[in-house]
Design an enzyme around this catalytic site. Sequence first.
Site, PDB file in Angstrom:
ATOM      1  N   LYS A 146      25.299  32.601  -6.234  1.00  0.00           N
ATOM      2  CA  LYS A 146      25.068  33.798  -7.060  1.00  0.00           C
ATOM      3  C   LYS A 146      24.143  34.784  -6.346  1.00  0.00           C
ATOM      4  O   LYS A 146      22.989  34.465  -6.065  1.00  0.00           O
ATOM      5  CB  LYS A 146      24.406  33.420  -8.395  1.00  0.00           C
ATOM      6  CG  LYS A 146      24.235  34.632  -9.313  1.00  0.00           C
ATOM      7  CD  LYS A 146      23.324  34.364 -10.484  1.00  0.00           C
ATOM      8  CE  LYS A 146      22.016  35.114 -10.429  1.00  0.00           C
ATOM      9  NZ  LYS A 146      22.086  36.559 -10.266  1.00  0.00           N
ATOM     10  N   GLU A 185      12.163  29.049  -2.416  1.00  0.00           N
ATOM     11  CA  GLU A 185      11.456  29.926  -1.477  1.00  0.00           C
ATOM     12  C   GLU A 185      10.942  31.073  -2.317  1.00  0.00           C
ATOM     13  O   GLU A 185      11.722  31.914  -2.762  1.00  0.00           O
ATOM     14  CB  GLU A 185      12.440  30.385  -0.394  1.00  0.00           C
ATOM     15  CG  GLU A 185      11.749  30.730   0.905  1.00  0.00           C
ATOM     16  CD  GLU A 185      11.315  32.167   0.944  1.00  0.00           C
ATOM     17  OE1 GLU A 185      10.155  32.429   0.561  1.00  0.00           O
ATOM     18  OE2 GLU A 185      12.116  33.019   1.326  1.00  0.00           O
ATOM     19  N   CYS A 217       9.191  38.546   1.315  1.00  0.00           N
ATOM     20  CA  CYS A 217       8.339  37.479   0.764  1.00  0.00           C
ATOM     21  C   CYS A 217       7.161  37.186   1.681  1.00  0.00           C
ATOM     22  O   CYS A 217       6.079  36.877   1.217  1.00  0.00           O
ATOM     23  CB  CYS A 217       9.167  36.227   0.511  1.00  0.00           C
ATOM     24  SG  CYS A 217      10.087  35.705   1.952  1.00  0.00           S
ATOM     25  N   GLU A 246       1.449  39.371  -6.081  1.00  0.00           N
ATOM     26  CA  GLU A 246       2.466  39.895  -5.168  1.00  0.00           C
ATOM     27  C   GLU A 246       3.006  41.211  -5.731  1.00  0.00           C
ATOM     28  O   GLU A 246       3.497  41.256  -6.864  1.00  0.00           O
ATOM     29  CB  GLU A 246       3.603  38.882  -5.040  1.00  0.00           C
ATOM     30  CG  GLU A 246       4.623  39.291  -4.003  1.00  0.00           C
ATOM     31  CD  GLU A 246       5.762  38.295  -3.873  1.00  0.00           C
ATOM     32  OE1 GLU A 246       6.254  37.815  -4.917  1.00  0.00           O
ATOM     33  OE2 GLU A 246       6.172  38.012  -2.742  1.00  0.00           O
TER      34      GLU A 246
END
Length: 491
Positions: A175, A250, A284, A385
């Site tokens: 997906k 991750e 990331c 973040e």
Amino acid sequence: MGQVLKQYINGEWKLSGSGETREILNPASGEVIAEVTEGIRADVINAVAGAKAAFYDDGWMDATAVERARLLFKLADVLESRAEEFYKLETTNNGKPIRESSVDVSDACACLRYYAGFTTKPHGVTYDVPDDMQSLVVREPIGVCAMIVPWNYPLLMAVWKIAPAIAAGNTVVFKPSEITPLTAIKLFEIIDEIGFPKGVVNLVLGDGPNVGDELARNRDVEKIAFTGGTSTGRSIMKAATTNIKKISLELGGKSPNIVFADADFETAVDYALFAIFCNQGQVCSAGSRLLLQESIYDKFIERLVERAKKIKVGSGFDESTEMGPLISENHMNKVLSYIEIGKNEGATLACGGHRITEGTFGNGYFVEPTIFVDTTPDMRIVQEEIFGPVLVVQKFKDEKEAIKIANDSCYGLAAGVFTNDIAKAHRVIKTLRAGITWINTYHPTYNEAPWGGYKQSGIGRELGTYGYEEYTEVKQININLDVKPTGWFSK
Ligand code: NDP
């Protein structure tokens, strides 16, 4: 608008049973560029059933390593021959500059070839055990593997997951992010053309809370691999408990990039910019916290800001563009709200801080390269973040303080150290709680080396041998070399 783009389930292109469609936008202009079918849980259930049948009943479980390698090499060759079509589409859907999307496509080809080659190499081990036995370990595929990826590297993230899973002999239900499905759909056109057996690789389209959640929850999915935000990772872990799926995650980061006074000054400035502003900061492993030694602090900030102001923001299709738009209006608003939070917390804007709206910029989601100074460790902009072009700068006195500040995070994905003292670089790296580290560089990523984080940056590793092993089960086999009754019980 052209035809509605479909899912690829059990070897066929299918509209979802939902009857709904979703518009896909170009983030540089806000224009609708495609319409895709909107998948639902029932589509996932069908795709998983196809993947299960392909693995257990239709022979994929017994496909030879040579056959799996052949398909992956072929996929790489066709992708490479159509590279321009892919990188232009990636830039249209994601916004990233062509110079980045073209690297994504060549990296995807290299990753496919790495795992194609890996497929036929030895993977087992043998043990010298105390009995007259041959004890050995083989690696086998897990079965049906589901994969969910985000929007920041749509094609590359697809390949990082599909390549090792297929190399190891699994079947796949994949997906993409609901907002960037276009290059994945095109990749599946090639998968269809080059003759993967039906059901081996499936594509479902739709949102995370339904389609993604079903993949994480479905009892016939035996492994789920996810890249995205930490809070989504948490939901996936919970959903995966239904059948104790294997998981690899991750997740996010707030990675420190530490510059000591003895570093090569211009190199460190250059990489500090690259660490945060590449891919619009939507990485990331971005070096989103810059730690500067106090003796070079003022001079470094001055040069950094001078260079940041020159970064050319614009359409990814303009060859001189160095930074494109953010991925969506929602995400841009999230980034802008963090900039407001930073100001309210008392940090000082050294540059940037605004949406760019002049002329046609106003139709897209462009934000200036932004740098905050005068930060304190407890600020949200330092701890959370942001996933955009926003750098926070922190000051340190000495090595000990640099390490303390660097490790003061719930994340542990990446870290960079700039110094000309190699012993110091090693001492610092040794104490950093991060899975990916760089000395005098930032961002290089290799198919050969493991990618993943400590702490809340995830579980497991992608790429390299480690990434392959995440898609395997380990089986112990003990063969008796002295075949006679055990004599344990009386006759
Ligand atoms: P998400 O974690 O929300 O999305 C990543 C993928 O997970 C998408 O395909 C998404 O589907 C899917 N998803 C969302 N909710 C669920 C769920 N409950 N169950 C299963 N799958 C789900 O990331 P976003 O794209 O919204 O970005 C949010 C934040 O995540 C960013 O601001 C950033 O901090 C972080 N992020 C980190 C990345 C990394 O590489 N580590 C990459 C991207 C984001 P869909 O979007 O289609 O609904």
